[in-house]
Every structure is written in C-alpha cells, then in structure tokens.
Design an enzyme around this catalytic site. Structure first.
Site, mmCIF file in Angstrom:
data_model
loop_
_atom_site.group_PDB
_atom_site.id
_atom_site.type_symbol
_atom_site.label_atom_id
_atom_site.label_comp_id
_atom_site.label_asym_id
_atom_site.label_seq_id
_atom_site.Cartn_x
_atom_site.Cartn_y
_atom_site.Cartn_z
ATOM 1 N N ASP A 41 1.580 0.806 -1.360
ATOM 2 C CA ASP A 41 1.618 -0.749 -1.697
ATOM 3 C C ASP A 41 0.313 -1.106 -2.330
ATOM 4 O OD1 ASP A 41 3.992 -0.539 -0.327
ATOM 5 O OD2 ASP A 41 3.277 -1.641 1.473
ATOM 6 N N LYS A 52 2.284 -9.471 0.947
ATOM 7 C CA LYS A 52 3.350 -9.177 0.443
ATOM 8 C C LYS A 52 4.797 -9.142 1.292
ATOM 9 C CE LYS A 52 4.409 -4.960 1.772
ATOM 10 N NZ LYS A 52 5.406 -4.577 2.673
#
Ligand code: ATP
Length: 311
Positions: free
Chosen positions: A151, A15
């Site tokens: 995350d 990401k």
C-alpha cells in the site's frame, strides 16, 4: 554548496479501498489484487530532523522514532516502524547513515485498514529525500515504496488509483468530484495477514476468479457520482473481517439505517466506511454512529486527497 533544511515535514493521507478484489493465494504467499484506492482527508504528519550527536547513542545506525497522538502507544517506536524502514532503505541506496529523528503526529487510525503505517513510510521517504538532498526520482521513490509494502506506493501518489499485482503496480484514476465519507473506528485492530488467511479459509476449495476492477466503479469515480459509486463498492475481505470481528455487522447496520448510501469494511478492517450523499448527510450518519455505541470514534472527511505533500 546547497543548504540543507533544519527539518522537513510531510503530510500523508489515509486511504479507503473502494474496491478490493482478492485472487487466490500466490506461491509467494501474497494475493493478486484489483485494488481501487481512494485517498481521504485523514492525515499523519511526519517530521524529520538530523539526529544531534548528543541524543542517544551517537554511533547508533537506526533512526530515532517518536510518535504523538491518542493512539501513539500502539505504534512501534523502533526499527520495525515502517517510517524508520523507509529512511534506512533510502539511506542505504545513497550510501548515507540514516541518522535522523522521525516524529510522527498520528491521526490515521492504527491497524484500522486505512494504511496508516504505509502513509508514514511514504512520508518519511519524501521527507528524508528533501532533508538529505538525495534528489531521488519519482520512479526510485516508488520502487522503494513497493519494497516496503503493497500500500506504500499509493500513499505517495494519493488521489485515486487502481493497484494490481499485490496492489503496488499503480495506474492513476480520474475523479470527477468530492465524495463524502464517514469512518467508524473500532476498538483494537485487525492484523492484515490474519484477515487474508481467514479469507482463504472461508473460501476453502472454491474456485477464485481473477480479480478485475469494476468498469462501473471506475466510471463512478470519473464522473463523481456518489450514488453510482455506492452501488459498486466491494470488498472481498469483508466476510473475513466480519468473521474475525462479528460486532462490525452492527456498526455497518447503524450507518446504513442512518442514511449512508453504502457501508463497507475499509480494507482489512476493523474500521468501517460509509459513503454519504453530501456533507449534511455525512454529519447525520456520523451522529447516529456515535450514538449507536457500536464503535470507538467517528470521523467525517472527504476524498480524494493529495498524496505525500511537503509542508
Ligand atoms: P493496511 O490498511 O495497509 O493493511 P492498517 O491500516 O491496517 O494497514 P497500520 O496502521 O498500517 O495498519 O498498522 C499495522 C501494524 O503495523 C501496526 O499494528 C503496527 O504494529 C505496525 N506499524 C509499523 N509502523 C507503523 C506506523 N508508522 N504506524 C502505524 N503502525 C505501524
């Protein structure tokens, strides 16, 4: 009786944080965030196989971890590996022994601010769920992800999402096109907790506003407008990452001079991210970064990418 697969492989994306707004430190030591994640097409592959009783200690209760790839040496191959912790967490909830071999083919930069460890955790969770037939609901998988790290839930869902709280409370975001990215991977990693500490230190006693997602940024994602997205990219951790690693300023400048629409530190760094107008421009920026001598390797890819996917 349902037949169990002999092994399961899951692909998981890296990401980039297109916006990372960081609030002041909370009493629990975490920070409230407005964290806009975009999954990009750099992937790890996580394969899980039942642990044969003739491998290692047959009474061992820990998963066995092996890692392949150029940076495999930097990844812990023991119970501290986030993928192992994911398998243990799922097994514990279902009264199973986590006797599994987890093999990670690592392509996501390690300790680079691209959530590689989180990706492996989400991958191991989805893979073990399929291997063991635990049939965990999406909600249960997301709850385990949130326990493992801020995350990790995003690595499961992919695409684009706004993360609130410490980043784990996710709201999916619409994306209207493909964005072209270049990532410059630096030598060595940066410790995420250390970068947050440096952020607090640099802020000192200054008042810190509530972190808010930028409406302009969310609209740019929705319409697929790279120029508008470039204008609203923001990372509150960037000053801290630059303070700990001043050489990143030269990398950011090299990419901007080569025509990137915008440049920023990815998450807690030290990977730097460059948004390009199109594929051609991305390759030009990548070439210039590689020639600049300001980074270790350069990767070209696009986002959004799918979350954890069974192969
Ligand atoms: P984030 O962007 O979520 O802050 P990061 O990309 O900066 O994370 P990771 O690659 O996830 O960092 O690794 C951070 C540290 O976590 C590594 O230095 C390593 O010691 C540890 N770690 C545990 N499990 C893994 C894993 N499966 N892959 C990579 N690192 C792992």
């Amino acid at each position: 009786m349902t037949r169990r697969p002999a092994s399961v492989t899951v692909r998981v994306p890296a990401k980039v944080n297109v916006q990372l707004a960081v609030g002041g430190p909370r009493p629990d030591g975490f920070h409230d965030l407005a964290n806009v994640f975009l999954a990009v097409g750099l992937y790890d592959e996580v394969t899980v196989t039942p642990l044969a009783s003739d491998v290692g200690d047959p009474t061992a209760e820990e998963p066995r971890i092996t890692v392949a790839g150029p940076d495999a040496g930097q990844v812990p191959a023991d119970a501290s590996n986030l993928a192992a912790r994911a398998a243990v967490a799922l097994a514990a909830r279902h009264g199973l022994e986590p006797r599994v071999h987890i093999h990670i083919v690592k392509d996501i930069p390690v300790a680079g601010g691209m959530a590689g460890g989180s990706a492996d955790a989400a991958g191991a969770l989805v893979a073990c769920d399929a291997l063991w037939g635990t049939g965990a609901s999406r909600e249960e998988l997301l709850a385990i992800c949130a326990e493992l790290g801020s995350d990790v839930p995003f690595s499961l869902v992919g695409g684009a999402a706004l993360g609130r709280g410490r980043g784990e409370l996710l709201e999916p975001l619409e994306t209207g096109g493909t964005f072209h990215w270049v990532f410059a991977v630096a030598d060595g990693g940066l410790s995420t907790p250390e970068v947050y500490r440096e952020c607090d230190r640099l802020r000192g006693d200054a008042a810190v506003p509530e972190p808010e997602a930028s409406p302009a940024l969310i609209e740019a994602l929705r319409t697929g407008d790279a120029v508008a997205l470039a204008a609203s990219l923001a990372n509150d951790l960037q000053p801290a990452a630059l303070s700990l690693r001043p050489s990143l300023a030269a990398t950011l400048a090299a990419g901007t001079e080569a025509g990137a629409l915008a440049a920023l530190v990815s998450g807690s760094g030290p990977t730097t991210a460059f948004l390009a107008k199109d594929a051609e421009s991305a390759h030009a920026v990548a070439g210039a970064l590689a020639a600049s001598g300001t980074c270790r390797t350069v990767r070209v890819t696009t986002g959004p990418a799918q979350g954890a996917t069974l192969l």
